[in-house]
Scaffold this motif. Structure first.
Motif, mmCIF file in Angstrom:
data_model
loop_
_atom_site.group_PDB
_atom_site.id
_atom_site.type_symbol
_atom_site.label_atom_id
_atom_site.label_comp_id
_atom_site.label_asym_id
_atom_site.label_seq_id
_atom_site.Cartn_x
_atom_site.Cartn_y
_atom_site.Cartn_z
ATOM 1 N N HIS A 126 -6.265 10.069 6.049
ATOM 2 C CA HIS A 126 -6.012 10.570 4.698
ATOM 3 C C HIS A 126 -4.683 10.000 4.221
ATOM 4 N N VAL A 127 -4.678 9.430 3.020
ATOM 5 C CA VAL A 127 -3.468 8.849 2.436
ATOM 6 C C VAL A 127 -3.157 9.598 1.151
ATOM 7 N N GLY A 128 -2.035 10.298 1.126
ATOM 8 C CA GLY A 128 -1.628 11.013 -0.076
ATOM 9 C C GLY A 128 -1.013 10.093 -1.103
ATOM 10 N N ALA A 129 -1.101 10.471 -2.373
ATOM 11 C CA ALA A 129 -0.496 9.681 -3.449
ATOM 12 C C ALA A 129 1.014 9.609 -3.265
ATOM 13 N N HIS A 130 1.576 8.453 -3.583
ATOM 14 C CA HIS A 130 3.019 8.191 -3.551
ATOM 15 C C HIS A 130 3.612 8.240 -2.140
ATOM 16 N N THR A 131 2.759 8.111 -1.122
ATOM 17 C CA THR A 131 3.203 8.116 0.264
ATOM 18 C C THR A 131 3.607 6.713 0.705
ATOM 19 N N ARG A 132 4.504 6.646 1.681
ATOM 20 C CA ARG A 132 4.728 5.415 2.452
ATOM 21 C C ARG A 132 4.239 5.722 3.856
ATOM 22 N N LEU A 133 3.062 5.243 4.168
ATOM 23 C CA LEU A 133 2.423 5.590 5.435
ATOM 24 C C LEU A 133 2.408 4.396 6.364
ATOM 25 N N ALA A 134 2.943 4.581 7.566
ATOM 26 C CA ALA A 134 2.913 3.542 8.597
ATOM 27 C C ALA A 134 1.702 3.764 9.486
ATOM 28 N N LEU A 135 0.874 2.755 9.600
ATOM 29 C CA LEU A 135 -0.277 2.770 10.492
ATOM 30 C C LEU A 135 0.149 2.020 11.747
ATOM 31 N N ILE A 136 0.449 2.754 12.811
ATOM 32 C CA ILE A 136 1.042 2.131 13.993
ATOM 33 C C ILE A 136 0.060 2.119 15.157
ATOM 34 N N GLY A 137 0.154 1.075 15.944
ATOM 35 C CA GLY A 137 -0.721 0.925 17.092
ATOM 36 C C GLY A 137 -0.517 -0.441 17.704
ATOM 37 N N LEU A 142 4.261 3.678 -6.613
ATOM 38 C CA LEU A 142 3.258 2.980 -5.824
ATOM 39 C C LEU A 142 3.094 3.637 -4.454
ATOM 40 N N THR A 143 1.859 3.823 -4.035
ATOM 41 C CA THR A 143 1.558 4.281 -2.680
ATOM 42 C C THR A 143 1.493 3.059 -1.771
ATOM 43 N N VAL A 144 2.174 3.125 -0.620
ATOM 44 C CA VAL A 144 2.260 1.983 0.288
ATOM 45 C C VAL A 144 1.730 2.387 1.659
ATOM 46 N N VAL A 145 0.760 1.632 2.165
ATOM 47 C CA VAL A 145 0.250 1.813 3.519
ATOM 48 C C VAL A 145 0.460 0.494 4.248
ATOM 49 N N PHE A 146 1.154 0.536 5.379
ATOM 50 C CA PHE A 146 1.420 -0.712 6.089
ATOM 51 C C PHE A 146 1.157 -0.538 7.576
ATOM 52 N N SER A 147 0.566 -1.563 8.166
ATOM 53 C CA SER A 147 0.322 -1.555 9.602
ATOM 54 C C SER A 147 1.486 -2.216 10.308
ATOM 55 N N THR A 148 1.793 -1.721 11.507
ATOM 56 C CA THR A 148 2.874 -2.303 12.283
ATOM 57 C C THR A 148 2.826 -1.780 13.715
ATOM 58 N N HIS A 149 3.393 -2.544 14.634
ATOM 59 C CA HIS A 149 3.671 -1.999 15.959
ATOM 60 C C HIS A 149 5.180 -1.901 16.165
ATOM 61 N N LEU A 183 10.814 -0.138 12.395
ATOM 62 C CA LEU A 183 10.421 -0.315 11.000
ATOM 63 C C LEU A 183 9.740 0.940 10.466
ATOM 64 N N ALA A 184 8.828 1.499 11.246
ATOM 65 C CA ALA A 184 8.131 2.708 10.806
ATOM 66 C C ALA A 184 9.120 3.851 10.595
ATOM 67 N N ARG A 185 10.070 3.995 11.497
ATOM 68 C CA ARG A 185 11.050 5.073 11.364
ATOM 69 C C ARG A 185 11.925 4.867 10.130
ATOM 70 N N HIS A 186 12.285 3.635 9.860
ATOM 71 C CA HIS A 186 13.200 3.330 8.753
ATOM 72 C C HIS A 186 12.522 3.452 7.390
ATOM 73 N N PHE A 187 11.268 3.038 7.305
ATOM 74 C CA PHE A 187 10.658 2.864 5.979
ATOM 75 C C PHE A 187 9.607 3.909 5.628
ATOM 76 N N ALA A 188 8.917 4.486 6.614
ATOM 77 C CA ALA A 188 7.783 5.367 6.318
ATOM 78 C C ALA A 188 8.213 6.823 6.202
ATOM 79 N N ASP A 189 7.485 7.584 5.388
ATOM 80 C CA ASP A 189 7.674 9.033 5.391
ATOM 81 C C ASP A 189 6.517 9.738 6.102
ATOM 82 N N ALA A 190 5.444 9.020 6.389
ATOM 83 C CA ALA A 190 4.323 9.547 7.160
ATOM 84 C C ALA A 190 3.845 8.451 8.095
ATOM 85 N N ALA A 191 3.193 8.857 9.170
ATOM 86 C CA ALA A 191 2.709 7.873 10.138
ATOM 87 C C ALA A 191 1.370 8.323 10.698
ATOM 88 N N ALA A 192 0.546 7.330 11.024
ATOM 89 C CA ALA A 192 -0.732 7.565 11.704
ATOM 90 C C ALA A 192 -0.780 6.626 12.896
#
Length: 261
Positions: free
Chosen positions: A39-50, A203-210, A214-223
């Motif tokens: 689930h991706v909320g509006a105006h979120t910065r979500l890091a998709l990590i794995g 803008l809502t931003v979803v980004f993948s990363t390992h 980066l996820a800690r610095h830039f995201a407000d949510a993580a999956a």
């Protein structure tokens, strides 16, 4: 609870030939996605990590309709995707995807020509297209580079150029596959500065990363993804402080000191 803007529901995906290949490798899973939900909320910065092979890129390709799931569905604003040609074209204006390698996205002779492709494909006239190109290049700090051939841009500039092409569609959601891969620290900072500004504008931003830092610095949510599934979601800080979870997702080096990331 606020309804998600974008969601994946129990997605499964099997690439052609994957089952045959998996049968030849003991322990190899066949499905790239194995019941992934997000689930991706509006105006979120979500890091998709794995880790590599966890399914991050495949999930992103489903979120804008590039791939069709073997099972499950994707919804935008609560509505299942319309997979007609017109429906997918409309979705990709609202949910834009930027690939990890800008060479997979950039193709025209000059930067301006490349960024103008999307607006022209929407049927906009020359004046409207020029206005969108100018705004998109300004948003990523490339306003003075419009006439340059693409091969004259640095790797960081090419990354931002591919984002400009997506922004010219004026999407509500920007999907980024490993956006900082291949960039030096200055290039990372420049890119994130521009993404911060875009997020501040709604803008809502979803980004993948390992990259956990980066996820800690830039995201407000993580999956967190592992083995084709989303195994945890939540506030970025809480997710990234859960070392047992990160170890389960194979995101912690056995040689790393405790608390790394």
């Amino acid at each position: 609870m606020t309804a998600p803007l974008l969601e994946a529901v129990s997605l499964r995906h099997l690439y052609p030939g994957a089952a045959r290949a998996a049968a030849l490798v003991p322990g190899q899973r066949a499905e790239a996605l194995d019941g992934a939900s997000l689930h991706v909320g509006a105006h979120t910065r979500l890091a998709l990590i794995g880790g590599n092979g966890s399914g991050k890129s495949t999930l992103l390709l489903h979120l804008n309709g590039t791939l069709r799931p073997t099972a499950g569905e994707v919804r935008f604003a609560g509505v299942p995707l319309d997979r007609s040609r017109a429906g997918l074209a409309a979705l990709r204006q609202r949910v834009a995807l930027v690939f990890q390698d800008p060479d997979d996205q950039l193709f025209a002779g000059t930067l301006a020509q490349d960024v103008s492709f999307g607006p022209l494909n929407l049927g906009l006239d020359a004046a409207a297209t020029a206005a969108r190109v100018e705004a998109a290049l300004l948003a990523v700090g490339l306003a003075g580079f419009a006439g340059l051939p693409l091969h004259m841009l640095s790797q960081g500039q090419r990354k931002r150029a591919s984002i400009a092409g997506a922004l010219a569609l004026r999407p509500e959601v920007l999907l980024l596959d490993e956006p900082t891969a291949g960039l030096d620290p200055e290039g990372v900072d420049t890119l994130l500065d521009h993404l911060d500004a875009l997020h501040a504008e709604g803008l809502t931003v979803v980004f993948s990363t390992h990259d956990l830092a980066l996820a800690r610095h830039f995201a407000d949510a993580a999956a967190v993804m592992a083995d084709g599934r989303v195994i945890a979601t939540g506030p970025a800080g809480a997710i990234l402080d859960d070392t047992a979870l990160l170890a389960r997702a194979r995101l912690l080096s056995r040689r790393a000191a405790p608390g790394v990331g």
